[in-house]
Scaffold this motif. Sequence first.
Motif, short mmCIF file in Angstrom:
data_model
loop_
_atom_site.label_atom_id
_atom_site.label_comp_id
_atom_site.label_asym_id
_atom_site.label_seq_id
_atom_site.Cartn_x
_atom_site.Cartn_y
_atom_site.Cartn_z
N SER A 110 0.84 -1.18 0.00
CA SER A 110 0.00 0.00 0.00
C SER A 110 0.89 1.24 0.00
O SER A 110 1.67 1.43 0.93
CB SER A 110 -0.91 0.01 1.23
OG SER A 110 -1.71 1.18 1.27
N TRP A 124 2.56 4.81 0.50
CA TRP A 124 2.47 5.91 1.45
C TRP A 124 2.64 7.22 0.68
O TRP A 124 3.74 7.55 0.25
CB TRP A 124 3.55 5.79 2.53
CG TRP A 124 3.13 4.91 3.66
CD1 TRP A 124 3.34 3.58 3.78
CD2 TRP A 124 2.42 5.31 4.83
NE1 TRP A 124 2.80 3.11 4.95
CE2 TRP A 124 2.23 4.16 5.63
CE3 TRP A 124 1.92 6.54 5.29
CZ2 TRP A 124 1.57 4.20 6.85
CZ3 TRP A 124 1.26 6.56 6.51
CH2 TRP A 124 1.08 5.41 7.27
N THR A 125 1.55 7.94 0.51
CA THR A 125 1.58 9.22 -0.19
C THR A 125 1.72 10.35 0.83
O THR A 125 1.55 10.15 2.04
CB THR A 125 0.30 9.42 -1.00
OG1 THR A 125 -0.83 9.45 -0.10
CG2 THR A 125 0.11 8.27 -1.99
N ARG A 170 -1.46 10.80 2.70
CA ARG A 170 -1.68 9.78 3.73
C ARG A 170 -0.86 10.09 4.99
O ARG A 170 -1.35 9.93 6.11
CB ARG A 170 -1.31 8.41 3.16
CG ARG A 170 -1.64 7.25 4.09
CD ARG A 170 -1.31 5.94 3.44
NE ARG A 170 -1.48 4.84 4.36
CZ ARG A 170 -1.12 3.58 4.12
NH1 ARG A 170 -0.56 3.29 2.95
NH2 ARG A 170 -1.30 2.64 5.02
N VAL A 171 0.37 10.52 4.81
CA VAL A 171 1.20 10.89 5.96
C VAL A 171 0.59 12.09 6.68
O VAL A 171 0.51 12.12 7.93
CB VAL A 171 2.64 11.19 5.50
CG1 VAL A 171 3.46 11.73 6.67
CG2 VAL A 171 3.29 9.94 4.94
N SER A 229 -6.27 6.80 7.15
CA SER A 229 -4.86 6.92 6.78
C SER A 229 -4.06 5.65 7.02
O SER A 229 -3.09 5.38 6.30
CB SER A 229 -4.22 8.07 7.56
OG SER A 229 -4.29 7.83 8.95
N LEU A 230 -4.42 4.86 8.00
CA LEU A 230 -3.60 3.70 8.38
C LEU A 230 -4.23 2.37 7.99
O LEU A 230 -3.52 1.46 7.56
CB LEU A 230 -3.36 3.72 9.90
CG LEU A 230 -2.67 4.97 10.46
CD1 LEU A 230 -2.56 4.87 11.97
CD2 LEU A 230 -1.30 5.15 9.83
N GLU A 279 -7.01 6.58 -1.96
CA GLU A 279 -7.66 7.53 -1.06
C GLU A 279 -9.06 7.89 -1.54
O GLU A 279 -9.57 8.95 -1.22
CB GLU A 279 -6.80 8.79 -0.93
CG GLU A 279 -5.43 8.50 -0.34
CD GLU A 279 -4.48 9.66 -0.53
OE1 GLU A 279 -4.91 10.71 -1.02
OE2 GLU A 279 -3.31 9.51 -0.17
#
Length: 370
Positions: free
Chosen positions: A192, A194-195, A198-199, A262-263, A339
């Motif tokens: 998946s 991590w953009t 997202r962070v 997000s997670l 997302e």
Amino acid sequence: MQRDSLFNEAILWHGRPRIVRAPFAARLLAVVSAVVSLVTLSFAITAALSLRAHVGGMILFAVWCASIALLGWRLPLVWRGGVEYFITEKHIIWKRGRMRRTMDRSAISYAVIRWDPREPDVGDLILVRAVPTGALRRTLKLTLSGVTAPDRLWAIVRGMTPCAPLGQGTRPLGQRLDPDERVVWSGIPLASPWTARRVGTAIISLVVSISAVHVLVRAVPSIGRVLRLHTLPPAMAALLIFGVGLTVLLLAAVALGVAYASLVRPVLLARKTLYAVTDRRVLIRRDREELHLERGRIAYVIAAPARGLHDVFLVLDGPQARALASSGAFASFGREEGEGSLVPVFARIEDAETVGEILTPPLPGLRDAA
């Protein structure tokens, strides 16, 4: 056969939304506004009856929040209930009263189908028009919401005759292909991504969680002092505790929701994602969403390394347009993939070389020679 009054074209299909539901953002806005209104109203009543304070501003704010909640809950239903959809010989038409939005069928780059979670034969058909990158980057989408069998409508838009297996979102993609269409490659994302968004969402979740704990730690002693210094009736004390508790619950719910988005959610979506390439189309299935892209729209295939794996970007081509997705540039992948919106990207796959060989269109000279 009836003809459309705008383009004077034969109407191939005409319909309305079968199910009308408010978007998730509107429902979320309604819930949050209602909770804020209740909290403000409880504090206003407590301050007015116990401290004899002027609470006209608080009451006005509570009424304003309640109005926003009512509008967020009902306005989208009223708006979507009066919409009509038309498929003509050359155009897709969205109509409500005297308002019209149109899209040329030949200019549609790809379609996204979002199936309804309660009705397996109902969903949204989102038609996307790829646009140039750079200064002209923008989003061109036309959404047919709440229609019956959106994959059948997409077959009509493509000029295909709908076959029997279409119309059920619970069926696998392999059972809803065109006649004589076959799958030549399939895969799944192995991670998946991590953009930056997202962070940032994870950081926001942490900040909101700290705020909820801070409010709870500060509110409990404060409520204790108020109850010791002022003799409040049981109803007023309960109303004060209700307002503070509802505030803490709202912050905690927001923190948990953002943390999930997000997670947890990107990981779950990656596990439910399937990439498929047929001899005619590129198909992406992710939970209740599907992306349908004709291979003839693909101009270039770009494979970018991503932590031992590859992200395969499909650069689209069309009439006066060449772009990755509805937003144009590669940056749209960081904002949308994983997302909430499907884009024509194979994220975190291992066999990028095979996909590139299958999807890369031949050079014009080789095509003419063939």
